[in-house]
Design a protein around this motif. Structure first.
Motif, mmCIF file in Angstrom:
data_model
loop_
_atom_site.group_PDB
_atom_site.id
_atom_site.type_symbol
_atom_site.label_atom_id
_atom_site.label_comp_id
_atom_site.label_asym_id
_atom_site.label_seq_id
_atom_site.Cartn_x
_atom_site.Cartn_y
_atom_site.Cartn_z
ATOM 1 N N UNK A 1 0.842 -1.184 0.000
ATOM 2 C CA UNK A 1 0.000 0.000 0.000
ATOM 3 C C UNK A 1 0.878 1.235 0.000
ATOM 4 N N UNK A 2 0.411 2.295 -0.648
ATOM 5 C CA UNK A 2 1.226 3.497 -0.802
ATOM 6 C C UNK A 2 1.587 4.140 0.529
ATOM 7 N N UNK A 3 0.830 3.846 1.593
ATOM 8 C CA UNK A 3 1.115 4.451 2.901
ATOM 9 C C UNK A 3 2.162 3.681 3.701
ATOM 10 N N UNK A 4 2.823 2.686 3.087
ATOM 11 C CA UNK A 4 3.914 1.994 3.754
ATOM 12 C C UNK A 4 3.556 0.667 4.388
ATOM 13 N N UNK A 5 2.309 0.248 4.275
ATOM 14 C CA UNK A 5 1.895 -1.051 4.802
ATOM 15 C C UNK A 5 1.822 -2.071 3.675
ATOM 16 N N UNK A 6 1.471 -3.312 4.042
ATOM 17 C CA UNK A 6 1.074 -4.321 3.076
ATOM 18 C C UNK A 6 -0.418 -4.560 3.221
ATOM 19 N N UNK A 7 -1.096 -4.770 2.112
ATOM 20 C CA UNK A 7 -2.501 -5.139 2.124
ATOM 21 C C UNK A 7 -2.615 -6.653 2.101
ATOM 22 N N UNK A 8 -3.510 -7.190 2.912
ATOM 23 C CA UNK A 8 -3.803 -8.625 2.903
ATOM 24 C C UNK A 8 -5.193 -8.823 2.314
ATOM 25 N N UNK A 9 -5.257 -9.528 1.182
ATOM 26 C CA UNK A 9 -6.513 -9.796 0.495
ATOM 27 C C UNK A 9 -6.861 -11.265 0.630
ATOM 28 N N UNK A 10 -8.133 -11.543 0.891
ATOM 29 C CA UNK A 10 -8.606 -12.914 1.029
ATOM 30 C C UNK A 10 -9.702 -13.152 -0.010
ATOM 31 N N UNK A 11 -9.609 -14.298 -0.694
ATOM 32 C CA UNK A 11 -10.517 -14.566 -1.804
ATOM 33 C C UNK A 11 -11.062 -15.973 -1.755
ATOM 34 N N UNK A 12 -12.310 -16.110 -2.189
ATOM 35 C CA UNK A 12 -12.885 -17.390 -2.573
ATOM 36 C C UNK A 12 -13.304 -17.240 -4.033
ATOM 37 N N UNK A 13 -14.045 -18.197 -4.568
ATOM 38 C CA UNK A 13 -14.377 -18.123 -5.980
ATOM 39 C C UNK A 13 -15.188 -16.914 -6.360
ATOM 40 N N UNK A 14 -16.063 -16.460 -5.448
ATOM 41 C CA UNK A 14 -16.944 -15.335 -5.777
ATOM 42 C C UNK A 14 -16.985 -14.286 -4.673
ATOM 43 N N UNK A 15 -15.921 -14.198 -3.872
ATOM 44 C CA UNK A 15 -15.860 -13.200 -2.807
ATOM 45 C C UNK A 15 -14.431 -12.710 -2.658
ATOM 46 N N UNK A 16 -14.291 -11.414 -2.381
ATOM 47 C CA UNK A 16 -12.982 -10.796 -2.221
ATOM 48 C C UNK A 16 -13.080 -9.768 -1.110
ATOM 49 N N UNK A 17 -12.179 -9.871 -0.111
ATOM 50 C CA UNK A 17 -12.200 -8.940 1.009
ATOM 51 C C UNK A 17 -10.797 -8.403 1.262
ATOM 52 N N UNK A 18 -10.745 -7.163 1.742
ATOM 53 C CA UNK A 18 -9.510 -6.627 2.290
ATOM 54 C C UNK A 18 -9.474 -7.088 3.740
ATOM 55 N N UNK A 19 -8.709 -8.146 4.006
ATOM 56 C CA UNK A 19 -8.762 -8.818 5.303
ATOM 57 C C UNK A 19 -7.943 -8.122 6.362
ATOM 58 N N UNK A 20 -6.938 -7.335 5.968
ATOM 59 C CA UNK A 20 -6.117 -6.662 6.963
ATOM 60 C C UNK A 20 -4.990 -5.901 6.316
ATOM 61 N N UNK A 21 -4.232 -5.199 7.157
ATOM 62 C CA UNK A 21 -3.017 -4.519 6.721
ATOM 63 C C UNK A 21 -1.899 -4.891 7.670
#
Length: 238
Positions: free
Chosen positions: A172-192
């Motif tokens: 992420x541009x603010x210096x963190x990492x983005x954690x994305x979680x996915x299934x076949x038909x769902x996508x969430x920003x799970x954490x940083x």
């Protein structure tokens, strides 16, 4: 053929416009090679048009091709995509995934645990993400995330459970990492995540890559003006 290779590339250059008025590429093309390096297919994806910066992810049987299109009079681009079948050379009709992309700020990866392509990008100072199947259909999306980083990679976590989910990371541009979680038909920003030191990274827009250790830690290698910088991240700290 299980051992075919797909190369997605840009050719030529047009002066003027784009970032700092430096211009644009002039077309994107794909080639398919066999395991001995013999060329099997040559595909004009966007021939002699102001479209360039090709990115590719290879799935189980198809490749997702993603690139940007120059728009006269604008300081942003269109984000375009198509799916290639390397066995036949057939290409789905290119589609515009996003109308106002921040130049060069996108990447794509294959999530084998859920059989989906993950695309992350930024526009208007905010990040967004899509899941796509191997026909190029968007199955899930995130419209608003922290802005991502130009030329940053996507690290896909090794399979941790038998559940049909996948986890991926990108800066992420603010210096963190983005954690994305996915299934076949769902996508969430799970954490940083911060770095292991607790500090935020000074991501530079000139390329980075995340690699997992055998112990499950994430090492992020980032190019900077002063050379290569290494950050360690504990995925459990999301």
């Amino acid at each position: 053929d299980l051992f075919d290779f797909v190369v997605f590339y840009s050719d030529e250059w047009v002066q003027g416009g784009g970032v700092d008025d430096l211009g644009s590429g002039y077309g994107v093309y794909a080639k398919v090679y066999d395991a001995q390096g013999n060329e099997k297919l040559d595909i004009d994806v966007a021939d002699q048009r102001r479209e360039w910066w090709p990115m590719l992810a290879g799935g189980d049987s198809h490749a997702l091709l993603v690139w940007q299109q120059f728009v006269p009079g604008r300081i942003d681009a269109r984000l375009k995509a198509a799916v290639l079948d390397p066995a036949t050379g057939s290409l789905t009709d290119p589609v515009v995934l996003h109308e106002r992309l921040e130049y060069y700020n996108y990447n794509v990866a294959w999530l084998p645990d859920v059989h989906r392509f993950l695309l992350v990008a930024s526009a208007d100072g905010k990040g967004f993400a899509y899941l796509l199947d191997d026909a190029g259909h968007v199955t899930a999306s995130l419209a608003c995330m922290p802005a991502t980083v130009r030329e940053a990679g996507i690290a896909v976590a090794p399979t941790a459970t038998a559940q049909p989910t996948a986890v991926a990371y990108t800066p992420a541009a603010d210096g963190r990492l983005l954690q994305l979680r996915a299934s076949g038909d769902a996508l969430t920003l799970a954490g940083t995540l911060p770095t292991a030191s607790g500090q935020r990274a000074d991501w530079r827009p000139i390329g980075s890559l995340g690699l997992f250790t055998d112990a499950g830690q994430l090492v992020w290698l980032s190019l900077t003006d002063a050379g290569l910088v290494q950050y360690r991240v504990d995925p459990q700290m999301a």
